[in-house]
Design a protein around this motif. Structure first.
Motif, PDB file in Angstrom:
ATOM      1  N   GLU A 151      28.863  53.451   1.603  1.00  4.15           N
ATOM      2  CA  GLU A 151      28.401  53.909   0.126  1.00  4.15           C
ATOM      3  C   GLU A 151      29.900  53.527  -0.778  1.00  4.15           C
ATOM      4  O   GLU A 151      29.848  53.076  -1.937  1.00  4.15           O
ATOM      5  CB  GLU A 151      28.764  55.493   0.220  1.00  4.15           C
ATOM      6  N   ILE A 152      31.366  53.722  -0.170  1.00  2.00           N
ATOM      7  CA  ILE A 152      32.265  53.418  -1.260  1.00  2.00           C
ATOM      8  C   ILE A 152      32.874  51.775  -1.040  1.00  2.00           C
ATOM      9  O   ILE A 152      33.713  51.557  -1.717  1.00  2.00           O
ATOM     10  CB  ILE A 152      33.551  54.125  -0.779  1.00  2.00           C
TER      11      ILE A 152
ATOM     12  N   GLY B 207      29.444  48.853 -10.463  1.00  2.63           N
ATOM     13  CA  GLY B 207      28.306  49.294 -10.794  1.00  2.63           C
ATOM     14  C   GLY B 207      26.807  48.608 -10.483  1.00  2.63           C
ATOM     15  O   GLY B 207      25.667  48.965 -10.153  1.00  2.63           O
ATOM     16  N   ALA B 208      26.992  47.178 -10.494  1.00  2.00           N
ATOM     17  CA  ALA B 208      25.850  46.220 -10.223  1.00  2.00           C
ATOM     18  C   ALA B 208      25.544  46.523  -8.579  1.00  2.00           C
ATOM     19  O   ALA B 208      24.509  46.561  -8.350  1.00  2.00           O
ATOM     20  CB  ALA B 208      26.366  44.818 -10.485  1.00  2.00           C
ATOM     21  N   VAL B 209      26.603  46.606  -7.859  1.00  2.00           N
ATOM     22  CA  VAL B 209      26.421  46.537  -6.408  1.00  2.00           C
ATOM     23  C   VAL B 209      25.614  48.134  -6.271  1.00  2.00           C
ATOM     24  O   VAL B 209      24.782  48.027  -5.317  1.00  2.00           O
ATOM     25  CB  VAL B 209      27.855  46.513  -5.648  1.00  2.00           C
ATOM     26  N   THR B 210      26.177  49.092  -6.730  1.00  3.40           N
ATOM     27  CA  THR B 210      25.659  50.602  -6.486  1.00  3.40           C
ATOM     28  C   THR B 210      24.213  50.444  -6.820  1.00  3.40           C
ATOM     29  O   THR B 210      23.464  50.899  -6.366  1.00  3.40           O
ATOM     30  CB  THR B 210      26.547  51.585  -7.231  1.00  3.40           C
ATOM     31  N   ALA B 211      23.994  49.783  -8.112  1.00  4.32           N
ATOM     32  CA  ALA B 211      22.528  49.935  -8.532  1.00  4.32           C
ATOM     33  C   ALA B 211      21.766  48.997  -7.579  1.00  4.32           C
ATOM     34  O   ALA B 211      20.478  49.436  -7.229  1.00  4.32           O
ATOM     35  CB  ALA B 211      22.575  49.120  -9.999  1.00  4.32           C
ATOM     36  N   PHE B 212      22.025  47.900  -7.136  1.00  2.00           N
ATOM     37  CA  PHE B 212      21.363  47.112  -6.410  1.00  2.00           C
ATOM     38  C   PHE B 212      21.071  47.902  -4.777  1.00  2.00           C
ATOM     39  O   PHE B 212      19.978  47.905  -4.385  1.00  2.00           O
ATOM     40  CB  PHE B 212      21.944  45.851  -6.101  1.00  2.00           C
ATOM     41  N   ASP B 213      22.337  48.694  -4.533  1.00  2.00           N
ATOM     42  CA  ASP B 213      22.113  49.359  -3.242  1.00  2.00           C
ATOM     43  C   ASP B 213      20.897  50.440  -3.546  1.00  2.00           C
ATOM     44  O   ASP B 213      20.332  50.994  -2.377  1.00  2.00           O
ATOM     45  CB  ASP B 213      23.480  49.908  -2.769  1.00  2.00           C
ATOM     46  N   ALA B 214      20.842  51.094  -4.696  1.00  4.31           N
ATOM     47  CA  ALA B 214      19.831  52.249  -4.827  1.00  4.31           C
ATOM     48  C   ALA B 214      18.529  51.685  -5.002  1.00  4.31           C
ATOM     49  O   ALA B 214      17.533  52.256  -5.571  1.00  4.31           O
ATOM     50  CB  ALA B 214      20.553  53.142  -6.073  1.00  4.31           C
TER      51      ALA B 214
END
Lengths: 224, 244
Positions: free
Chosen positions: A51-52, A181-188
């Motif tokens: 997650e982090i 943010g891009a990576v988190t968005a893709f992950d979600a």
């Protein structure tokens, strides 16, 4: 006055770095060591680390790029070649851009190459690693460009190293926000398009603005 | 009298000496009036109760923090571009006051956030931008203080302030960019104010009080800088002889 000076300066810096190979590798070594400290701090659960992970990679990349900044102009300043660059008929803006390009090739590029390894450490999926590498590709040049402004301003000051961090880190926060943010968005399961576009916009704006600011800063620092 | 008459440090010194007591008087009167309106006249908020009353400090401080950064950057750039010594000195004098207002806005925001949001701090866009603004002020102060040569310090500070000024619009528009916890702007010129008339009056009076305070303090600090830098000139030496 030609654009060729940009690549001449960059090639010169790369040649100088090739003669001190271990020194040139220090930022990427720092990057890997710093990122692998996190599991000791937050615990070895892969779920939490996953997650982090994007935040860790981005913060460590930011710090690694900043730590190598104070050497960007120092040796040229010490042996007088910076003064010759300022006095020469070539455009100082292009010279500053060339120095930033060399800094990116020496620190940003190795970080990008090493980042998939960190991604595997933290159990990231291969698609996420690809997006993270892409964000680093767009984001690390911005760090080198903004950083060179700070390096030029703090030239020859006693507390230069810490001062660069204080000056440049706040300006790098948008890069961090959109990069991670891009990576988190893709992950979600969302599209990373918006974040990537904003990163590209930041790269264009800093690419156009930062070399001018760096050149002005060099003139200020050299004049006194 | 020309436009630049008071750009001469000696004339500015004399003029500001006359003005400072009046600014202090205005500060005291407006603060007393604003706090009276805010605490005794303005009605209790329907949803937030009495806790909202910190708005009368919080919002003026937040406004001042942003405006002062722009004013500081503006004077710094004027001083850099036109080699106007006094403009650079004013910019240097504004920085600590701006940083103080930024800190005040963050601190009162934390006091307001605890009863209304249930947390001292949330990582909302506006709060975060205000924190970044504080870092920008600190960066400017740290850079200008660590350069010994005054002219280089002024020019380098101007460049840093100019680069940082890009951040101030981001603070303002961040509410629209990231739509998060922080409530949207409730005062705007275009739309009718959504708050009670007396609340708005009290807030505006407090804003003028903050302005008067900023003028008084910045002028006092500028006078100190003028005396330091012009210590070798005849008019400062003459001032010293006047003092018994």
């Amino acid at each position: 006055m030609t654009a060729g000076i940009l690549f001449t300066v960059a090639a010169r810096d790369l040649k100088l770095a090739r003669r001190r190979r271990i020194e040139a590798l220090l930022p990427v070594v720092f990057f890997v060591v710093a990122a692998s400290l996190y599991p000791f701090g937050v615990g070895p659960e892969l779920q939490m680390l996953r997650e982090i992970a994007s935040g860790i990679v981005w913060v460590c990349a930011l710090l690694a790029a900043m730590l190598s900044l104070n050497t960007l102009y120092v040796s040229d300043y010490a042996d007088g070649s910076l003064e010759q660059m300022v006095l020469s008929r070539e455009s100082l803006v292009l010279i500053a851009a060339g120095k930033a390009l060399a800094h990116w090739v020496l620190t940003g590029l190795p970080l990008i190459l090493a980042s998939p390894l960190i991604g595997l450490f933290f159990g990231m999926a291969s698609g996420t690693i690809a997006v993270m590498t892409l964000t680093l590709l767009l984001g690390t040049p911005v760090l080198s460009l903004l950083g060179s402004v700070g390096a030029a301003l703090t030239l020859g000051l006693r507390s230069g190293g810490v001062l660069i961090l204080l000056l440049v880190l706040p300006l790098c926060i948008p890069v961090l926000i959109f990069g991670a943010g891009a990576v988190t968005a893709f992950d979600a399961g969302l599209s990373a398009q918006g974040h990537l576009s904003l990163l590209g916009a930041l790269l264009l704006v800093s690419g156009l603005g930062a070399p001018w600011a760096t050149a002005a800063a060099l003139r200020i620092s050299i004049a006194s | 009298m020309r436009f630049f008459t008071f750009a001469a440090p000696s004339r500015f010194y004399a003029l500001s000496g006359v003005l400072i007591p009046w600014f202090w008087l205005a500060t005291v009167c407006l603060t007393v009036l604003g706090l009276y309106l805010g605490f005794f006249v303005a009605p209790t908020d329907a949803t937030q109760g009495e806790a909202y009353r910190i708005i009368f400090i919080h919002v003026p401080a937040a406004w001042m923090s942003m405006v002062l950064y722009l004013v500081m950057a503006g004077w710094a750039v004027v001083g850099w571009a036109f080699k106007a010594r006094l403009a650079s000195m004013v910019a240097r004098a504004i920085a600590p006051t701006g940083a103080m207002f930024t800190f005040l806005a963050l601190w009162t925001g934390a006091f307001w956030g605890k009863p209304t949001w249930g947390a001292w701090w949330v990582w909302d866009a506006r709060l975060t931008s205000e924190l970044i603004l504080l870092f920008l002020y600190l960066g400017y102060i740290a850079l200008t203080e660590s350069i010994d040569d005054d002219r280089r310090a002024d020019s380098a500070g101007a460049l840093v302030a100019l680069v940082g000024a890009i951040n101030v619009p981001i603070i303002y528009f961040s509410v629209r960019w990231w739509n998060t916890l922080h409530q949207g702007a409730s005062v705007s010129i275009a739309a009718a104010p959504k708050m009670a008339e007396t609340m708005l009056t009290a807030m505006l009076v407090m804003t003028f009080a903050c302005w008067a305070y900023a003028f008084a303090v910045v002028f006092m600090r500028t006078r100190a800088i003028v005396l330091e830098r012009e210590a070798h000139t005849d008019w400062v030496k003459a001032l010293r002889e006047d003092v018994p």
